[in-house]
Scaffold this motif. Structure first.
Motif, short mmCIF file in Angstrom:
data_model
loop_
_atom_site.label_atom_id
_atom_site.label_comp_id
_atom_site.label_asym_id
_atom_site.label_seq_id
_atom_site.Cartn_x
_atom_site.Cartn_y
_atom_site.Cartn_z
N VAL A 195 0.84 -1.20 0.00
CA VAL A 195 0.00 0.00 0.00
C VAL A 195 0.87 1.25 0.00
O VAL A 195 0.59 2.23 -0.70
CB VAL A 195 -0.95 -0.01 1.23
N PHE A 196 1.94 1.22 0.77
CA PHE A 196 2.89 2.33 0.79
C PHE A 196 3.52 2.52 -0.59
O PHE A 196 3.67 3.65 -1.07
CB PHE A 196 3.96 2.06 1.84
N HIS A 197 3.85 1.43 -1.26
CA HIS A 197 4.43 1.51 -2.61
C HIS A 197 3.43 2.12 -3.58
O HIS A 197 3.79 2.94 -4.43
CB HIS A 197 4.84 0.11 -3.08
N ALA A 198 2.16 1.71 -3.46
CA ALA A 198 1.13 2.26 -4.35
C ALA A 198 0.94 3.75 -4.10
O ALA A 198 0.74 4.53 -5.05
CB ALA A 198 -0.18 1.51 -4.14
N ALA A 199 1.01 4.17 -2.84
CA ALA A 199 0.87 5.60 -2.53
C ALA A 199 2.02 6.40 -3.14
O ALA A 199 1.80 7.51 -3.67
CB ALA A 199 0.83 5.79 -1.02
N LEU A 200 3.23 5.86 -3.09
CA LEU A 200 4.37 6.54 -3.71
C LEU A 200 4.19 6.64 -5.23
O LEU A 200 4.52 7.67 -5.83
CB LEU A 200 5.67 5.80 -3.39
N LEU A 201 3.68 5.58 -5.84
CA LEU A 201 3.44 5.61 -7.28
C LEU A 201 2.40 6.67 -7.65
O LEU A 201 2.58 7.42 -8.62
CB LEU A 201 2.98 4.23 -7.76
N LEU A 202 1.33 6.76 -6.87
CA LEU A 202 0.30 7.78 -7.13
C LEU A 202 0.88 9.18 -6.95
O LEU A 202 0.57 10.09 -7.74
CB LEU A 202 -0.89 7.57 -6.19
N ALA A 203 1.71 9.37 -5.92
CA ALA A 203 2.34 10.67 -5.72
C ALA A 203 3.26 11.02 -6.89
O ALA A 203 3.29 12.17 -7.34
CB ALA A 203 3.13 10.66 -4.41
N HIS A 204 3.98 10.02 -7.39
CA HIS A 204 4.86 10.24 -8.54
C HIS A 204 4.06 10.66 -9.77
O HIS A 204 4.39 11.64 -10.46
CB HIS A 204 5.64 8.95 -8.83
N LEU A 205 2.98 9.93 -10.06
CA LEU A 205 2.16 10.25 -11.23
C LEU A 205 1.51 11.62 -11.08
O LEU A 205 1.42 12.39 -12.06
CB LEU A 205 1.09 9.18 -11.42
N ALA A 206 1.06 11.96 -9.87
CA ALA A 206 0.45 13.27 -9.65
C ALA A 206 1.47 14.38 -9.86
O ALA A 206 1.17 15.41 -10.47
CB ALA A 206 -0.13 13.33 -8.24
N GLY A 207 2.68 14.18 -9.35
CA GLY A 207 3.73 15.18 -9.55
C GLY A 207 4.06 15.38 -11.01
O GLY A 207 4.22 16.52 -11.48
N LEU A 208 4.17 14.28 -11.75
CA LEU A 208 4.44 14.39 -13.19
C LEU A 208 3.32 15.14 -13.90
O LEU A 208 3.57 15.98 -14.78
CB LEU A 208 4.62 13.00 -13.79
N GLY A 212 10.92 11.35 -9.83
CA GLY A 212 10.99 9.92 -9.61
C GLY A 212 11.87 9.56 -8.42
O GLY A 212 11.55 8.65 -7.64
N VAL A 213 13.00 10.27 -8.27
CA VAL A 213 13.88 10.02 -7.13
C VAL A 213 13.17 10.35 -5.83
O VAL A 213 13.27 9.61 -4.84
CB VAL A 213 15.18 10.84 -7.28
N CYS A 214 12.45 11.45 -5.79
CA CYS A 214 11.74 11.86 -4.57
C CYS A 214 10.69 10.83 -4.15
O CYS A 214 10.44 10.66 -2.95
CB CYS A 214 11.06 13.21 -4.78
N CYS A 215 10.09 10.15 -5.12
CA CYS A 215 9.02 9.19 -4.82
C CYS A 215 9.51 7.74 -4.91
O CYS A 215 8.69 6.82 -5.00
CB CYS A 215 7.85 9.38 -5.78
N SER A 216 10.81 7.54 -4.87
CA SER A 216 11.36 6.19 -5.00
C SER A 216 11.03 5.34 -3.78
O SER A 216 11.04 5.82 -2.65
CB SER A 216 12.88 6.28 -5.17
N ARG A 217 10.76 4.06 -4.02
CA ARG A 217 10.46 3.14 -2.92
C ARG A 217 11.66 2.94 -2.01
O ARG A 217 11.51 2.63 -0.83
CB ARG A 217 10.01 1.78 -3.48
N SER A 218 12.87 3.09 -2.56
CA SER A 218 14.07 3.02 -1.76
C SER A 218 15.22 3.60 -2.56
O SER A 218 15.26 3.47 -3.79
CB SER A 218 14.39 1.58 -1.35
N LEU A 219 16.13 4.25 -1.87
CA LEU A 219 17.36 4.75 -2.50
C LEU A 219 18.54 4.08 -1.80
O LEU A 219 18.69 4.21 -0.59
CB LEU A 219 17.45 6.28 -2.37
#
Length: 423
Positions: free
Chosen positions: A264-277, A325-332
């Protein structure tokens, strides 16, 4: 040099002096890399595993699921295999570590030259900032010449592709962009920005051949593996759902491990990434806002295609796409620093900068470097990294706000005596 000494203040602050400063820094970096290789002990992390993975291919194994090393299965696309197979043979089956380090030092200098060429074209960043981009980063030197990761290889090919985009060689640029993706998939973070540029430059039908170039190269590189086990190749080399280990994360250390691994956390990051783009595409990338509909038409008139002769526009779109994409990455992980390190000066100085604002921006670079040099990462370093990323995003958003267009007609002027005479 005498003239530069007389104008030393301008040489540090005026972007027109970037070529001279870049030449001096590249010479210095040659010495720095030699010193690092000879004085700092090499640390084995992934090089041996890389060599084991490509050795399987050299021995005739074409089933991707059977290629593996000490760190686990091969998880990179086919371009990685071919490039590191060349390094495998050049370094005596991977045994000559010192030669590999010298080769990566050459790659470091080539990457730096490509980056400096981009900054020379954009003419935005004051030259003194490049001292922080070069000699001041211990982590970047380590990633290149002490760890021998594949991330620098992918980024060097990407920067070559961007240079071709700036020269209006879009087909060759797309070919090299796809080659970079075939080394490591993080290059896909630039893909939304590139798609936006292609649509803006060529229109919907015009960008199809460019996308076909990217796709066909992937097929050609992966063909030997696709013929043997296509699903095995696709699931291993393009596994977007791969789980990362919590012990290596740099950016999410302040979270509990169960949250870090939660889908769920990964999906939230993906949605945030798409929204930012989406927000950046609509409100910051779109300098030709009234022409997008024409650009996406079947046969857009030449007058309706947004001109992309401004290097700064191309670089801003590509670099900000990657940064989101870096800001919304699942891990760095630590080697991921090279994904955006060389783009940070542009992201910070592409917006108008007052004299008082220079020091906070330099401070941001320093804090980011400190966060990436904290091993193992801590709650404080992880939160600090997110704060720095957030501040950069804010200045990108507000610093590039579109100028409002006035709809009031200009005041009419009374005709002068000369105009009356002309009439």
């Amino acid at each position: 040099l005498r003239r530069v000494w007389r104008e030393r203040r301008a040489a540090l602050l005026e972007p027109r002096y970037t070529p001279l400063v870049a030449a001096c820094l590249c010479l210095a970096e040659g010495g720095v890399n030699l010193w690092v290789i000879r004085r700092v002990p090499y640390t084995e992390i992934d090089w041996k595993a890389y060599m084991q993975e490509v050795e399987g291919f050299a021995n005739g194994t074409l089933d991707y699921t059977q290629l593996k090393g000490d760190t686990g299965p091969l998880v990179y696309p086919a371009g990685f295999v071919y490039i590191f197979l060349g390094l495998y043979y050049a370094t005596g089956r991977g045994s000559d570590i010192r030669l590999a380090q010298y080769l990566f030092a050459g790659l470091y200098l080539l990457n730096l030259l490509l980056v400096f060429r981009i900054y020379c074209r954009t003419n935005k960043v004051p030259p003194y900032v490049f001292f922080f981009m070069c000699c001041a980063s211990y982590r970047i030197h380590s990633i290149f010449v002490l760890r021998l990761f594949n991330d620098p290889v992918a980024m060097a090919i990407l920067f070559l592709a961007i240079n071709l985009f700036l020269e209006d060689h879009w087909s060759w640029g797309c070919l090299l962009f796809s080659l970079a993706v075939s080394v490591k998939m993080n290059i896909l973070l630039f893909a939304p920005g590139l798609l936006f540029l292609l649509l803006q430059r060529f229109g919907l039908l015009g960008c199809v051949p460019k996308l076909c170039i990217c796709a066909l190269l992937q097929v050609a590189l992966g063909l030997p593996f696709l013929l043997v086990n296509p699903m095995g190749y696709l699931t291993r080399s393009f596994d977007l759902g791969r789980q990362f280990q919590f012990k290596w994360t740099v950016n999410w250390r302040f979270l509990p491990e169960e949250v870090f691994q939660n889908r769920v956390f990964h999906a939230a990051l993906l949605l945030a990434h798409l929204a930012g783009l989406g927000l950046f595409a609509l409100h910051r990338w779109h300098s030709c806002a009234g022409q997008l509909g024409s650009c996406c038409g079947i046969t857009p008139p030449a007058s309706h295609v947004c001109p992309l002769n401004a290097s700064a526009q191309i670089i801003f779109i590509l670099f900000s796409s990657n940064f989101l994409g870096v800001c919304c990455s699942r891990s760095l992980h630590y080697q991921f620093y090279v994904w955006y390190f060389h783009t940070l000066p542009y992201l910070l100085w592409c917006t108008p900068t007052t004299k008082l604002a220079h020091m906070p921006k330099v401070l941001l670079l320093g804090v980011i470097e400190l966060c990436w040099n904290t091993y193992p990462s801590t709650v404080c370093s992880s939160i600090s990294l997110h704060i720095c990323h957030g501040l950069i995003l804010l200045q990108l958003w507000y610093g590039t706000a579109p100028t409002p267009v006035s709809h009031t007609p200009p005041p009419s002027r009374k005709p002068t005596a000369m105009s009356k005479k002309a009439q």
